[in-house]
Design a protein around this motif. Structure first.
Motif, PDB file in Angstrom:
ATOM      1  N   LEU A  20      45.850  39.414  26.598  1.00 31.94           N
ATOM      2  CA  LEU A  20      45.928  38.399  25.547  1.00 31.94           C
ATOM      3  C   LEU A  20      44.558  38.122  24.939  1.00 31.94           C
ATOM      4  O   LEU A  20      44.438  37.888  23.731  1.00 31.94           O
ATOM      5  CB  LEU A  20      46.533  37.113  26.111  1.00 31.94           C
ATOM      6  CG  LEU A  20      47.997  37.201  26.532  1.00 31.94           C
ATOM      7  CD1 LEU A  20      48.410  35.970  27.334  1.00 31.94           C
ATOM      8  CD2 LEU A  20      48.898  37.359  25.312  1.00 31.94           C
ATOM      9  N   ALA A  21      43.521  38.154  25.777  1.00 33.16           N
ATOM     10  CA  ALA A  21      42.174  37.925  25.260  1.00 33.16           C
ATOM     11  C   ALA A  21      41.737  39.052  24.331  1.00 33.16           C
ATOM     12  O   ALA A  21      40.988  38.820  23.374  1.00 33.16           O
ATOM     13  CB  ALA A  21      41.189  37.783  26.419  1.00 33.16           C
ATOM     14  N   ALA A  22      42.205  40.272  24.602  1.00 32.80           N
ATOM     15  CA  ALA A  22      41.842  41.406  23.742  1.00 32.80           C
ATOM     16  C   ALA A  22      42.360  41.219  22.318  1.00 32.80           C
ATOM     17  O   ALA A  22      41.783  41.746  21.361  1.00 32.80           O
ATOM     18  CB  ALA A  22      42.391  42.709  24.337  1.00 32.80           C
ATOM     19  N   LEU A  23      43.434  40.461  22.157  1.00 24.76           N
ATOM     20  CA  LEU A  23      43.955  40.188  20.818  1.00 24.76           C
ATOM     21  C   LEU A  23      42.933  39.453  19.960  1.00 24.76           C
ATOM     22  O   LEU A  23      42.892  39.623  18.736  1.00 24.76           O
ATOM     23  CB  LEU A  23      45.234  39.347  20.907  1.00 24.76           C
ATOM     24  CG  LEU A  23      46.507  40.052  21.372  1.00 24.76           C
ATOM     25  CD1 LEU A  23      47.612  39.030  21.595  1.00 24.76           C
ATOM     26  CD2 LEU A  23      46.940  41.101  20.358  1.00 24.76           C
ATOM     27  N   ALA A  24      42.112  38.614  20.606  1.00 27.45           N
ATOM     28  CA  ALA A  24      41.133  37.832  19.856  1.00 27.45           C
ATOM     29  C   ALA A  24      40.101  38.713  19.179  1.00 27.45           C
ATOM     30  O   ALA A  24      39.487  38.307  18.185  1.00 27.45           O
ATOM     31  CB  ALA A  24      40.441  36.837  20.792  1.00 27.45           C
ATOM     32  N   GLU A  25      39.871  39.927  19.702  1.00 27.43           N
ATOM     33  CA  GLU A  25      38.910  40.843  19.094  1.00 27.43           C
ATOM     34  C   GLU A  25      39.442  41.406  17.787  1.00 27.43           C
ATOM     35  O   GLU A  25      38.673  41.817  16.927  1.00 27.43           O
ATOM     36  CB  GLU A  25      38.624  41.988  20.077  1.00 27.43           C
ATOM     37  CG  GLU A  25      37.208  42.522  20.019  1.00 27.43           C
ATOM     38  CD  GLU A  25      36.312  41.815  21.010  1.00 27.43           C
ATOM     39  OE1 GLU A  25      35.562  40.925  20.580  1.00 27.43           O
ATOM     40  OE2 GLU A  25      36.354  42.160  22.200  1.00 27.43           O
ATOM     41  N   ARG A  26      40.773  41.424  17.626  1.00 23.87           N
ATOM     42  CA  ARG A  26      41.387  42.068  16.468  1.00 23.87           C
ATOM     43  C   ARG A  26      41.464  41.167  15.241  1.00 23.87           C
ATOM     44  O   ARG A  26      41.662  41.660  14.124  1.00 23.87           O
ATOM     45  CB  ARG A  26      42.810  42.518  16.820  1.00 23.87           C
ATOM     46  CG  ARG A  26      42.880  43.657  17.831  1.00 23.87           C
ATOM     47  CD  ARG A  26      44.315  44.094  18.018  1.00 23.87           C
ATOM     48  NE  ARG A  26      44.425  45.389  18.690  1.00 23.87           N
ATOM     49  CZ  ARG A  26      45.509  46.145  18.674  1.00 23.87           C
ATOM     50  NH1 ARG A  26      46.588  45.734  18.017  1.00 23.87           N
ATOM     51  NH2 ARG A  26      45.529  47.305  19.312  1.00 23.87           N
TER      52      ARG A  26
END
Length: 466
Positions: A80-86
């Motif tokens: 879920l945190a990786a979504l913030a990079e997008r």
């Protein structure tokens, strides 16, 4: 994510001032929004913990209610945190706040059974990883150099203050109406979304469409950047170990207060005092160490403070009264506050810019899971053994673990090489940190765990930002 900014402090050997940090309007907006949502969360957590303990009279179930908010980090935190990079960080934070506001409003509907409240609380906290990752990655775009370290210290101190207020208010509201506590939380998320939307300017996403691959692969890169480098790995172990012991008095406070109360102090007050003590000590430690100690000195103190944190809780073995337990917990919180912002600052400096949100997701997930697991394990032990014995022996084990971690700390040359490698990666592409290369490649990325900020290297320019 913004390009890097240089640190032009007039006094390179001293810490940045609070005035410099609060002079940034975006920082004030993010801090205020975070403060409101933190208070609401702790109000809800304290109220639900009390409710479950009263109905079940089980220490283990009470601990489970406290730990339920940590579970989403275990089942999907890094992903879920990786979504913030997008996506743009501001947009991620606003959407997550609105989602949490809506779910909290549903929880507050009268007549909702306890199991449904816990299930919706779990769903609500699924928005925490991307929101917190976005906030962490945004901070270095707002603050630079030692201002970032002081800002992180202020964030932590205000977060602990919110915890004190939230726990005290939550314990009080729980005796009146649990629904009211949940509505308070919903309202704080609404105000937080408004503050971020109109107080923070829009920035482009850290990861462009050209750099996207697969969400699982991007998540795996976050793990590799944290654990693939010895310096980042050392910071991760230090931070994780600190979390493993400092959370225990809070998690067992309701049962501890019920078993050992001073004359003239009711159970509710004893619980509130124990739960609030660690964050109160954290506030004091964060403000004193962050403002009064020079950056280089903070780094020197980091490992001794790491050992002191669990050592402060060992006297729990002697079954002290609640006020003394609170003093021990406050001392532990003071020590943790002295080491975390410095570790975070070093983490950020050694981390390529394009991996901020993902690396934060890995570190935050580890911290959340470790804290929740610590509370659950000690709660299970406390169902069979006296709580003071459990906490004292658990903390004694923590002293040994911290000594081992401190002795295994990488030498200065290794640390400096890791920071220089991250600087080179960031200078190749200040926005992306040259994401096209493998984060595990030591020639390009000496990835370091989630410890954000600057540790004061004679005021030289810092290209790392979280």
């Amino acid at each position: 994510m913004e390009a890097t900014v240089s640190d032009e402090r007039p006094s390179p050997d001293g810490p940045a001032t609070f005035r410099e940090v609060f002079g940034q309007s975006e920082y004030r907006a993010v801090l205020t929004a975070s403060l409101l949502s933190w208070i609401g969360d702790y109000v809800a957590k304290a109220a639900v913990t009390v409710l479950v303990y009263r109905e079940s009279e089980s220490i283990a179930l009470s601990a489970a209610a406290f730990a339920v908010s940590y579970l989403p980090w275990l089942v999907g935190g890094p992903l879920l945190a990786a979504l913030a990079e997008r996506y743009p960080y501001r947009r991620v934070m606003v959407v997550c706040d609105l989602v949490r506001m809506a779910l909290m409003t549903l929880i507050a509907i009268p007549g909702t059974p306890v199991w449904a409240i816990l299930a919706l609380l779990f769903a609500t906290t699924l928005a925490n990883p991307p929101s917190q990752a976005a906030r962490s990655a945004l901070m270095p775009a707002i603050l630079s150099g030692d201002r970032l370290v002081v800002g992180l210290s202020l964030n932590a101190s205000f977060g602990q203050a919110a915890q004190v207020v939230g726990y005290l208010l939550g314990a009080a509201v729980a005796t009146w109406n649990t629904t009211a506590a949940l509505l308070i939380n919903a309202m704080t998320f609404a105000v937080s979304a408004a503050l971020v939307r109109w107080g923070v300017r829009e920035r482009a996403s850290a990861m462009t469409a050209a750099h996207r691959t697969h969400l699982l692969r991007e998540t795996g890169e976050g793990f590799r950047i944290v654990f693939g480098n010895p310096v980042l790995r050392a910071i991760a172990l230090l931070v994780f170990s600190a979390m493993l012991f400092s959370i225990v008095p809070e998690g067992l406070a309701a049962a501890w207060a019920g078993e050992r109360t001073d004359p003239g102090m009711d159970t509710g007050l004893a619980q509130a005092v124990i739960m609030a003590a660690n964050p109160a000590g954290f506030i004091l430690g964060g403000l004193l160490v962050g403002r009064a100690v020079a950056p280089a000195r903070r780094l020197t103190l980091m490992r001794p403070l790491a050992v002191a944190a669990p050592l402060a809780l060992v006297p729990a073995l002697f079954d002290p009264p609640p006020l003394v337990v609170a003093l021990l917990a406050a001392t532990c919180g003071f020590a943790v506050a002295g080491l975390l912002p410095t570790a975070n600052g070093l983490f950020v400096r050694a981390l390529p810019n394009g991996f901020r949100a993902r690396a934060f997701g890995v570190m935050a997930t580890g911290m959340q899971v470790i804290q929740g697991g610590a509370v659950l394990i000690t709660g299970l032990f406390a169902d069979h053994f006296p709580i003071p014995t459990v906490v004292g022996l658990w903390s004694a084990g923590g002293v040994l673990l911290m000594l081992f971690t401190a002795l295994r700390w990488p030498d200065r040359r290794t640390v400096e090489a890791a920071v220089e490698a991250a600087d080179r990666a960031n200078s190749e592409d200040p926005v992306t940190g040259d994401r096209s290369r493998s984060p595990a490649d030591p020639r390009r990325h000496d990835g370091q765990p989630a410890a954000e900020g600057r540790t004061g290297e004679r005021g030289r320019r810092s290209h790392a930002v979280t």
